[in-house]
Design a protein around this motif. Sequence first.
Motif, mmCIF file in Angstrom:
data_model
loop_
_atom_site.group_PDB
_atom_site.id
_atom_site.type_symbol
_atom_site.label_atom_id
_atom_site.label_comp_id
_atom_site.label_asym_id
_atom_site.label_seq_id
_atom_site.Cartn_x
_atom_site.Cartn_y
_atom_site.Cartn_z
ATOM 1 N N ARG A 75 0.854 -1.195 0.000
ATOM 2 C CA ARG A 75 0.000 0.000 0.000
ATOM 3 C C ARG A 75 0.882 1.235 0.000
ATOM 4 N N GLY A 76 0.356 2.325 -0.529
ATOM 5 C CA GLY A 76 1.129 3.556 -0.668
ATOM 6 C C GLY A 76 1.719 4.005 0.660
ATOM 7 N N ARG A 77 3.002 4.310 0.648
ATOM 8 C CA ARG A 77 3.682 4.669 1.891
ATOM 9 C C ARG A 77 3.643 6.170 2.168
ATOM 10 N N GLY A 78 2.931 6.909 1.327
ATOM 11 C CA GLY A 78 2.996 8.359 1.445
ATOM 12 C C GLY A 78 1.922 8.972 2.316
ATOM 13 N N GLY A 79 0.846 8.268 2.577
ATOM 14 C CA GLY A 79 -0.205 8.918 3.348
ATOM 15 C C GLY A 79 -1.400 8.029 3.550
ATOM 16 N N ALA A 80 -2.268 7.996 2.549
ATOM 17 C CA ALA A 80 -3.557 7.352 2.755
ATOM 18 C C ALA A 80 -3.488 5.828 2.678
ATOM 19 N N GLY A 81 -2.415 5.281 2.135
ATOM 20 C CA GLY A 81 -2.277 3.827 2.088
ATOM 21 C C GLY A 81 -3.125 3.164 1.031
ATOM 22 N N PHE A 82 -3.240 3.798 -0.131
ATOM 23 C CA PHE A 82 -4.021 3.201 -1.229
ATOM 24 C C PHE A 82 -3.263 2.006 -1.806
ATOM 25 N N PRO A 83 -3.965 0.884 -2.065
ATOM 26 C CA PRO A 83 -3.262 -0.304 -2.572
ATOM 27 C C PRO A 83 -2.558 -0.016 -3.905
ATOM 28 N N THR A 84 -1.269 -0.285 -3.934
ATOM 29 C CA THR A 84 -0.463 0.081 -5.096
ATOM 30 C C THR A 84 -0.888 -0.669 -6.360
ATOM 31 N N GLY A 85 -1.139 -1.975 -6.216
ATOM 32 C CA GLY A 85 -1.519 -2.764 -7.382
ATOM 33 C C GLY A 85 -2.812 -2.247 -8.004
ATOM 34 N N LYS A 86 -3.747 -1.837 -7.148
ATOM 35 C CA LYS A 86 -5.026 -1.325 -7.626
ATOM 36 C C LYS A 86 -4.821 -0.015 -8.392
#
Lengths: 351, 160, 596
Positions: free
Chosen positions: C164-175
Motif C-alpha cells: 500500500r502507498g507509503r505516502g499517506g492514505a495507504g491506497f493499494p499500489t496494485g489497484k
Amino acid sequence: MLITITIDGCEVSVPKGTSILEACRMHDIQIPTLCYDPELTSDGACRLCVVQIEGNHNLPPACRTTVWQGMVVQTQSPKVRAARKTILELLVANHPLDCMTCQKMGNCFLAEYAYDYGVTGEIYQGEKRKLPIDDGNPFILRDPNKCILCGKCIKACSQIQGKSILDYSFRGFNMQVSPAFNLPYNESDCDFCGSCVSVCPVGALTEKHMVGKGRPWEIKKVQTTCPFCGTGCNFDLNVKDGKVIGVTSNPDAPVNGKALCVKGRFGTDMIHSPNRLTTPLIKKDGVFVPAEWDEALDLVATKFQEIKNNYGADAIAALSSARCTNEDNFVMQKFMRAVVGTNNIDHCART
Amino acid sequence: MCTACEDLVDPKQVKLEEIITKYKHENGPLLPVLQHAQEVYGYLPAEVLKHISKALRIPLARIYGVATFYAQFRLVPSGRNVINVCLGTACHVRSGAKILETIEKALKIKDGATTQDRRFTLEVVACIGACGLAPVISINNEVHGRLLPESITEILAKYE
Amino acid sequence: MAENQRILVCAGTGCASSGAHKLIDALKLELNKQGLEETVSIVGTGCQGFCEKGPTVVIEPQQVLYCSVKPEDIAEIVAQDIMKGERVERLLLLDQVTQKPLSTMSEVPFFAQQHRIVLKNCGVIDPQKIEEYIARDGYAALKKVLKEMSPAETLEEVRKSGLRGRGGAGFPTGKKWAAILPTPSDKKYIICNGDEGDPGAFMDRSVLEGDPHSVIEGMLIGAYAMGVDEGYVYCRAEYPLAIKNLEIAIRQAEEAGFLGNNILNSGLNFKLNVFAGAGAFVCGEGSALMASIEGRRGMPRMRPPRSTVSGLFGKPTVINNVETWSNVPHILLNGADWYTQYGTDNSRGTKIFALTGKVNNTGLVEVPMGTTLREIIFDIGGGIQNGKAFKAVQIGGPSGGCIPEEMLDIRVDYDTLTKAGAMVGSGGLVVMDETTCMVDIARFFLDFTQKESCGKCTPCREGTKRMYEILDRIVKGEGKLEDIDILENLSYTIIETSLCGLGNSAPNPILATLKYFRHEFEAHILEHKCPAHSCSALLSYTIDAEKCKGCGLCAKNCPVSCITGEKKKPYVVNEDDCIKCGTCVDKCKFDAVVQA
C-alpha cells in the motif's frame, strides 16, 4: 440519455453528465454559490454549494459533482446548512462590514447568503486583510479587501477577454487576486473591458462611475444594443430617474454574453455629456452655427443636387464603416443607388 | 539591444538566454527557468520575470503568481548569508523557537528580513530533514545541529 | 588484518553536518600514512539511520559500530581496529542497562530490532556508484521481470504483495497501477513523489540520498507493468544531496543501459526526469504536484477525473512515493509470498519511521507493520531523553495526531492508527515528554497548515487561520471555554468541505489532542497555567534573592543578556527581554532561579 436522481425528496430527470448544481437550477432548486459561473470553467473553490449525498461521508460541492443514476441528494439538511453557515462566517470574518456604503449593496451575493443563513460575523475574531484600494483608473474600482478569492475575475480575464492580466498571488491566508507585481490596473496591460467586474459576486470590483449614483432597487435595467460598433453586443442600460448612470452585462445577450469592450461598458457617459452635439451645425462665414434639422437636410440635398446636375451622379461617392450596423450600411447603399443614382459605394472592411 | 553596445553584453543576461533556450521547448518549463534564473541573479528581478514572460509566452501575472506561491523564490535580493531556521516538528519539540528568538534578538530582524548591513537574511523553514539533530539551522545550506540558544553567537560570528 | 575491510562513513545530510566529510578526509590521510590505501576502502554512504550518535562509522566485515566519531579519533581507529583488530572501546555504544560496550551492530538494539528491506542498502553502499548497487542484487528484479514475466504478471505480483502507498492514505499500489491501464492514450506517465513535506519525516530523503537506484529500479518495473515510457521524480529543492545523487544515478543507469531505449534488449523504453520542487508542502498532494511540474501554482484540483485518467499534462498518470517505489524491486525479486510474511493482514511489509523528538535514539527505523509503538520508542528508540516521562507521540505529521501513553501498545498499521485518530502518513514519529505542551503542539501544526494552505478553497484558507488564532490565544492564556466548541465545530466543517487532503486532514492534530489531552486545554483557559511549563506567555522567571549567591553564571549564559547584577549580590531577570529559554534554570547551581 436521462438520469433520475432524488433531490430533497423529489425525483427529477436530468441529462447524463449534468452537475448537481445544474440539475438543481433546471428544477428551480436554490443552491448558494460564489465561484460558479456557467460561462466559465468551474473549480469548486468557494465550497458554498456543498450538498449531502447519501452514502458519502463528506460534503461534496454541487458544482463539480456529476449526477449518477439513483443519486440521493440533500441540499438543505441541517448538516449542509451548518457547514455553509460556517463557510459564510469565515468569509465574513475577513470582509469589511461597510455594507451601508458599499456600491454592491443589494446586488452582493455574500450579503444575500449571509442574511439567508443568519451569519453575524462575530464568531471568528482575528486578522483581517488590509490592502491598498486600486483607484488609479477611471473605470474600475478594485477593493482587494472585499475580495473573496472566488477566482471568477481571473477566469473572465483569460477565458472571455483572453488577456490574463489577473491571477492569484501569494498563498493561504495571504492569497490575493491582482495584476502582476500587485500593480494597479492602470499600470498593467489591462484593456478595461470590465469582464472581471461583470462576474464579481461581491463589492471587490465595481464600475467606478456608478459609485454613489444609485442602488440596484432604484435602477431600471433596459436591454439595448451597443451603438459603438456593428458587432451588435447587448447590454443593460442602468437607468435611474430617466438618466443612464451606467452599463451592466446582460448574461442573456445573444451575441456577447457578459463580454463587452471598454467603450460599450464604460463609454455611456457621452449620453448626458454637455459637449454632445444636439443640433446640426452649418458653417456660416467660417463659424459653425446651430441650425434646424430641416434647414441642414435641405442644404445637403441642394448641394448633392447641384453636383449631380453639374457633374453627373458618378461624381458622388460614399464610404461607410464596419462600425456601423448592417441596417445603417444597407440604408447607405440603397440611398446611393436609388436616390443619388450611382454605384460609387465603398466600405472600410472591403478586401 | 543597441548594436553599439554589443561588447557590453551582461553575462547574466547571456546565461538567462541559455536557460530559456534549454527549457523553452520542454513540457512545463516555468519552474526550472525560474529556479535557474534565481541562481544567476540571486533573486528574481521584475525585469527578468517580464523577459521570461515574453520568451516563454506565459502571462506575467501567472509568473508572478507562481513566484509568490513557492517559498523558494525571492523577489528581493537576500543578504550575503541566508540563515534557515528549521521549525519542523522535531525542532519545535526540541525548542527550535528559542533558537529563532535568540537569532532574532541577536540580529534585530524578524523572519523574512535582511539586516541593514546585508550580512544576514533570516528565514523560517518547515523542515530541512535533519530531524535527528534537532534543533537545527542551516546557513548557506550548511547545517548546524544540536543547537543551544547560547551557542548561536559563536556560529553567527563565522559568517561575514 | 581481516580480508575485504571496508570503512563505511555515514555521509547523509545529518552526519555530514556533524563533520562526516572531515572524517573521510582524515581517514584517507591516515590510511595513506599507514600504506593501507590499497587494502582498505573508504565508503561515504547514505544515511545509516542512527542520526543521534552521528557521525557513525562502521567497519566491515565485522560490523563494528563507532559513534560520534571525531577526526582526532581516526588515527586510533586505524591503528587499533584496522591494523590490530582490537576495538576502540571509548567510541563504542554502551548497553543501557549493563553499561558494557557493544562492539557490533547486531548487538546494538537500535539496529538489532529493525528489519531492513527498503533501507537494505542505505548506509552500506556508496550511492554514487552503480556497481555497488548491482553487487547487492541491484537491477536483478528488473532483469527477472523483463526476461521471465509479462507486464500483467508483474502487476499481479505487486497486487498480491498487498503493498500500500507509503505516502499517506495507504491506497493499494496494485489497484492504482491497474487503474491506469483501461484509459487509451498516446502517452502515460509515472511519478515518484519525493516532496517529503511532513515536518519530522526524512525517510524519503534518506532513500533518495543513500539508495537512489532502488527507486529507479522500482519505477522501471512499474513502467514495464503499466506500459509507460516516461517518468518524473519530484524531489524537494530543500534536499540538494538527494537531487545530486539521483541525477548521478540516472546518468549511470543510462550508461549501463537500464534507462533509455530498448532496455536490456526487452523493447522497453523509459526516460526518467528529475524535477526539483520549489518549496510548498501542498505539492505533496498529487494534483498539486502535477500542477507544479506543469509550471503552475501548486493548487490541488477537484476529482474526478482521477489522475489515472487525466493527470500530468492531461495524460493518465500514476503517482507513488519514494518508499513505495523502493519496495517494488524487493517484491519482484523475492516474490509476493515472501513479502506478505511481513506485517499484518491489511498492512503488508515494513515501514520506515523517522524517530525524532525527546527520544534517546533519534534516527531512521524500519520495522514490520504491526510493531507496537512501545517497541519502536522504548526498545529501538531507547526511551525518553534525560529520564523524563513519556507523554505522547505524534504520528503522521500535520495530518496525523498525538497518541497518548495508554495507547502505546497499539500496533502500527494503516487501519489501527486511523482508528486511534492518527495516521501512518509518511511515517514521522515525534516523541514528546512531560515538558511538551499539547496545546502548543496543536497550535504548531495549525500554524504550519495555515502557512502551507494553498488558499484555493474557503474552509482551509480561512478556517485553518482562525483555528490557529484561537489556539494562539489559548496558549497565551487568553482563551475562553467556548473556544473548544468553536474549534470542534470548525474542525468538522473543514474536514467535510475542504477541497483536498491537506484541508480534509488539517484539523486532525486538534481533534486528537482534544480527545486525549482536553485537560491541558482547560488548564490554559481556566487556570491560565501550562501544565507542561512550556508556554512562555504563562511562565515567568525570577531570581530568589535569598538563594542567589551572585556568581553571575546565569547572566553569563543568558543568550539575550537580560540578567543583570553585581558579583556577590543577587541578580535580577529583566522580564521584558527574557525569551524564557530556561538556560538560567539549568545553569544555576543554587536553585535560585524560580520558574512559575
